[in-house]
Structures are given as structure tokens and as C-alpha cells.
Design a protein around this motif. Structure first.
Motif, PDB file in Angstrom:
ATOM      1  N   HIS A  15       1.041  -1.099   0.012  1.00 42.08           N
ATOM      2  CA  HIS A  15      -0.071   0.011  -0.081  1.00 42.08           C
ATOM      3  C   HIS A  15       0.782   1.219  -0.086  1.00 42.08           C
ATOM      4  O   HIS A  15       2.181   1.163   0.029  1.00 42.08           O
ATOM      5  N   ASP A  69      -1.394  -8.673  -1.248  1.00 38.99           N
ATOM      6  CA  ASP A  69      -2.565  -7.881  -1.682  1.00 38.99           C
ATOM      7  C   ASP A  69      -3.966  -8.521  -1.638  1.00 38.99           C
ATOM      8  O   ASP A  69      -4.853  -7.675  -1.511  1.00 38.99           O
ATOM      9  N   LEU A 120      -5.343  -7.203   1.773  1.00 40.28           N
ATOM     10  CA  LEU A 120      -5.468  -5.864   1.734  1.00 40.28           C
ATOM     11  C   LEU A 120      -6.835  -5.786   1.061  1.00 40.28           C
ATOM     12  O   LEU A 120      -7.746  -4.781   1.481  1.00 40.28           O
ATOM     13  N   GLY A 162      -9.038   2.284   0.673  1.00 42.37           N
ATOM     14  CA  GLY A 162      -7.718   2.853   0.396  1.00 42.37           C
ATOM     15  C   GLY A 162      -7.784   3.859  -0.870  1.00 42.37           C
ATOM     16  O   GLY A 162      -6.781   3.830  -1.364  1.00 42.37           O
TER      17      GLY A 162
END
Length: 299
Positions: free
Chosen positions: A137, A160, A163, A233
Motif C-alpha cells: 500500500h 495484496d 488488503l 484506501g
């Protein structure tokens, strides 16, 4: 789960609750690795059991030694640059570091050498590790705090996915203008580009979904210290959402904050996640290293 690094191999002893599993099921179901990566590992014969190449559909027994050729000699994908970093957690699969403000997470153009990724590459080089610097990130140039880098493709692929599944929990501290009416709340407003400003984002009906949870930590008239957690995000998400709420971050002149600090008062104070290969819970706390009204707060 018993694991260790031995040379260029990652060794894992098959636990009792993995009885009768196969290499195929471990990769596809337990680690949910991408098909392309699984195909590459098969073609390159990267996996052995007890030192032998076996069919990936053969059942394994508790106590078998699974050996994965994960630690390969590779060229650095970013140039190592001399400098110190604060390591919050590190093993052979990943590294978590405390990013200082005023530095990009990774190069945005060929030849850049002054980013956090360059410093991480130097750290790897100085410890004799030849591995990629694979960010999971990002943090804005002027945002500080905890950030994860993977060291090999399997670790990156799993991180990944974690996330995307929101299993990597990020907690931020922010100092905002004014006094919030509610002690805690959720901002669920889509965020898109600002057509009139290249670097700005804004709340927009046509933007991407964005969800921000906040809770007041302390009133510091004329500011409020808040703890923030993200479900998504998006670029500049906390800055956009808090500004939309009418409480821009102190120092964040791009989104309406006054220039009381040299940067926006935003710090990634804590990060927690399951380890990509062992499922062990990793928790890291990052101290704020400069004076933006957050330096005396640790979680």
C-alpha cells in the motif's frame, strides 16, 4: 506451524490439521495464490516435498517437509540509496517500516532514488538480501507511519489479497480543525478526481466507494485529535473525508487546513494483519517522528 528459511528455500512442516492436503490445495485454497504465479512455480519446479519432486495432486502427510524455492537471486527493481530506516517488523517474507514525512513511498519516474523504497532496497542490500521491494500500500508524500513491503512474489500476492479483503487493519491519528459534534462516526462518501485541480480529490457521486471511521481521542482547542480507520484506501481519503465533514487536517492547505505545520497532521500509527505464509498475527506501532501535534501519542 513450524517454518524456517534454509538457503533459498522456505521450509514448512505439514501440521496435523493439514493431513491429506496436496500442494495444489495449499496454494489454491489455503494461500489463494494467483493462477499465473502457481503456473510459474509449477513450470520452474519450485516446490519439493522431503527433497523430492512429486505430483501436486498427491496427498501429503503430517510431518512432511514442504520446500518452496521462494528466495531467488534477483536484481533490485529500485536503486539502493544509503540511509537509515526504522524497522517495525521484518522476516524473510516482508518488512514493515515507519515512513518519515516528506518522502514518496516508491519511485514514480525512472531514475528516482530518494524514495522510501530506495532506502528499503539499501537495507536489504546491507543485510545481504537480494530481493524485490514490493509495496503493498502507499502513504502520501507528507503522511508518516507504518507501511508494508513484500520481499517475494508469493508474499506480495497474498498480502495484496489480504488488503483487498480488508484484513490489513490500518489505524491513523489526525489533528483536525475545530471540535467535532459527534465522538465517533462513519463517513461513507465516494471519492473522485477534481476536474479543476490535477492533484486534488473530492467527494463525487461518480467516484469510487470510500468508507472512513473516526473517533475523537482528545479535544485540543482549537483542534481535535482523532483516530481514523479505513475500510477502503482511496487517494487522500482521510484528508478528503475530514474536509468534507468540515474539519480539515491541520496543515493540509490543499483541502482547506491552515498552514500551522509544514505538512498535514496525519500519521499511520498502527497496522495489524495475519502473516501471509504462517497466519501469525502481526501488530506494529509506529511513533510519529516529527512535531505535527502527534508526536506524543502512541497507540
Amino acid at each position: 506451524m513450524k517454518t524456517r528459511k534454509k538457503g533459498n528455500q522456505f521450509e514448512l512442516v505439514i501440521p496435523d490439521n493439514w493431513k491429506n492436503v496436496t500442494i495444489e490445495t495449499i496454494l489454491r485454497e489455503y494461500w489463494e495464490a494467483p493462477k499465473k504465479l502457481i503456473h510459474s512455480m509449477r513450470m520452474e519446479k519450485d516446490i519439493r516435498v522431503n527433497g523430492e519432486l512429486i505430483p501436486w495432486t498427491d496427498p501429503l502427510s503430517a510431518g512432511d517437509l514442504l520446500q518452496l524455492h521462494l528466495f531467488k537471486e534477483v536484481e533490485y527493481d529500485v536503486s539502493p540509496t544509503y540511509g537509515e530506516i526504522e524497522v517495525l517488523f521484518e522476516d524473510e517474507h516482508l518488512i514493515v517500516v515507519n515512513k518519515p514525512a516528506g518522502i514518496d513511498t516508491h519511485p514514480n519516474h525512472p531514475g528516482e532514488t530518494d524514495t522510501l523504497a530506495n532506502l528499503v532496497a539499501f537495507h536489504h542490500q546491507s543485510h545481504g538480501e537480494s530481493c524485490r521491494v514490493l509495496h503493498i500500500h502507499r502513504l502520501d508524500h507528507d503522511t508518516s507511519g507504518a507501511i508494508i513491503f513484500a520481499k517475494h512474489p508469493l508474499s506480495k500476492a497474498i498480502l495484496d489479497r489480504l488488503l483487498a479483503e480488508r484484513k490489513i487493519k490500518r489505524t491513523y491519528h489526525a489533528l483536525v480543525h475545530g471540535r467535532l459534534k459527534q465522538k465517533k462516526g462513519t463517513i461513507s462518501e465516494p471519492i473522485g478526481r477534481d476536474r479543476h485541480h490535477n492533484t486534488r480529490r473530492r467527494v463525487s457521486p461518480s467516484g469510487q466507494d470510500a468508507v472512513t471511521h473516526y473517533q475523537v481521542m482528545e479535544n485540543r482547542n482549537p483542534y481535535t485529535l482523532v483516530e481514523v480507520q479505513l475500510d477502503t484506501g482511496r487517494t487522500h481519503q482521510i484528508r478528503v473525508h475530514m474536509s468534507h465533514l468540515g474539519h480539515p487536517l491541520a496543515g493540509d492547505t490543499l483541502y482547506g487546513g491552515r498552514p500551522v505545520f509544514k505538512r498535514q497532521a496525519l500519521h499511520a500509527a498502527r497496522i495489524s494483519f495475519p502473516h501471509p505464509l504462517t497466519d501469525e498475527k502481526i501488530e506494529c506501532e509506529a511513533a510519529c517522528m516529527d512535531d505535527v501535534g502527534l508526536g506524543d501519542w502512541r497507540t
